[in-house]
Scaffold this motif. Structure first.
Motif, mmCIF file in Angstrom:
data_model
loop_
_atom_site.group_PDB
_atom_site.id
_atom_site.type_symbol
_atom_site.label_atom_id
_atom_site.label_comp_id
_atom_site.label_asym_id
_atom_site.label_seq_id
_atom_site.Cartn_x
_atom_site.Cartn_y
_atom_site.Cartn_z
ATOM 1 N N VAL A 1 2.340 -2.087 5.410
ATOM 2 C CA VAL A 1 3.092 -2.108 4.156
ATOM 3 C C VAL A 1 4.548 -2.397 4.492
ATOM 4 O O VAL A 1 5.212 -1.608 5.168
ATOM 5 C CB VAL A 1 2.983 -0.760 3.407
ATOM 6 C CG1 VAL A 1 3.793 -0.816 2.108
ATOM 7 C CG2 VAL A 1 1.531 -0.419 3.122
ATOM 8 N N GLY B 1 8.306 -3.010 3.191
ATOM 9 C CA GLY B 1 9.222 -2.826 2.087
ATOM 10 C C GLY B 1 10.396 -3.781 2.193
ATOM 11 O O GLY B 1 11.076 -3.828 3.225
ATOM 12 N N CYS C 1 6.125 3.032 3.443
ATOM 13 C CA CYS C 1 5.956 1.739 4.096
ATOM 14 C C CYS C 1 5.829 1.938 5.607
ATOM 15 O O CYS C 1 6.214 2.968 6.156
ATOM 16 C CB CYS C 1 7.153 0.830 3.801
ATOM 17 S SG CYS C 1 7.425 0.495 2.034
#
Length: 246
Positions: free
Chosen positions: A76, A78, A129
Motif C-alpha cells: 500500500v 501512500g 500504508c
C-alpha cells in the motif's frame, strides 16, 4: 496484472475530482477504484468529468475506512507531498515505486492511496500504508490537483507494466513467500502488543514502543511464512504466562 492495482481516494471533497481521477485511471488501463467516505457520491459532477470513464465511476466501491479499502493488499503506497513523522520506506522516484508495485501486482492486490484535496493523508492513515511516494515538482510551486497526481502515478505504473520484458516472467510465488496482506499484519501487531502488555514489557503508557516496532517490521517486510513464524513465537511465549493473563 493491472486489474490488481487499486486506486484509493480518501474523503474526496469535490465529486468532480472522482470523475477526473477515473478518467486518468482508464487512460492507463486501471479499473479498480475505491472511495473512502467521499463527501458527495454519487454525484452528476463525477459522471460529467469522467468523460468516457463513467463505467469506472459506476463500479467504484465506497467503504467506511482506509483499513477496509486496503485489507487484502500486500503493498500500500501512500501519495504524500511531504514526509510525515512516521519513517516508512519512501520511494524518492515514482518510477521505482511503479516497478515494485507492478512486481507485487503480478500475484496479489496492491493499492495507491491519495488523500484529501486540502491536506492529504493523516499520520494515522499513513500508518496503514507500507510505503510513501512523492512526485518531484517545482519546489516553489509543487501543488498538484488530486486527479493530476493520480494521472502521474497511474502513468508510471502503466509504463512499468508496459516495459516489463517477456523474458522477465516469473512463476507465481508460493503463498508463504508472498508479502502478507494488511489484515494479516494488523493481526500480528495486535498480537504483539497484547503479549508485550501482559508480559510487563510495556510499562510506560505513553511510550511509542508499539509504533516503533510497527515501523521496524514495515522496513523488514516479512513474508507470510515469516509472519506466521513470528505469530508462533508469540503464541509460545503466551503459553508461559499465568492463565488469567493470556
Amino acid at each position: 496484472m493491472l486489474s490488481n492495482i487499486r486506486i484509493v481516494l480518501v474523503q474526496t471533497y469535490h465529486p468532480g475530482n472522482i470523475g477526473a481521477s477515473a478518467r486518468a485511471m482508464k487512460t492507463m488501463g486501471l479499473t479498480d477504484l475505491v472511495l473512502v467516505n467521499p463527501r458527495r457520491f454519487p454525484d452528476p459532477e463525477a459522471m460529467r468529468l469522467a468523460a468516457g470513464a463513467e463505467d469506472l465511476v459506476e463500479r467504484a466501491r465506497v467503504v467506511g475506512s482506509l483499513a477496509e479499502a486496503v485489507a487484502d493488499c500486500v503493498q500500500v503506497v501512500g501519495a504524500s507531498a511531504r514526509l510525515r513523522s512516521l519513517p516508512l520506506p519512501h520511494f524518492d522516484e515514482p518510477d521505482a515505486m511503479a516497478r515494485k508495485l507492478v512486481e507485487h501486482a503480478a500475484s496479489d492486490p496492491v493499492a495507491l492511496v491519495f488523500g484529501r484535496e486540502r491536506f492529504g493523508l493523516t499520520n494515522d492513515e499513513i500508518r496503514l500504508c507500507s510505503h510513501q511516494v512523492s512526485i518531484p515538482a517545482n519546489p516553489d510551486y509543487g501543488i498538484l490537483n488530486l486527479s493530476q497526481a493520480v494521472q502521474v502515478l497511474a502513468y508510471e505504473v502503466f509504463t512499468a507494466w508496459r516495459r516489463r520484458p517477456h523474458s522477465d516472467y516469473r512463476p507465481t510465488l508460493p503463498a508463504e513467500q508472498r508479502p502478507p496482506t494488511r489484515e494479516q499484519l494488523n493481526h500480528f501487531h495486535d498480537h504483539l502488543e497484547r503479549v508485550m502488555q501482559v508480559s510487563g514489557f510495556l510499562t510506560q503508557p505513553h511510550a511509542h514502543t508499539a509504533s516503533q516496532l510497527q515501523t521496524l517490521f514495515a522496513r523488514a517486510q516479512p513474508s507470510r511464512k515469516e509472519l506466521s513464524l513470528l505469530r508462533g513465537l508469540l503464541a509460545s511465549l503466551e503459553s508461559y504466562l499465568p492463565e488469567g493473563e493470556r
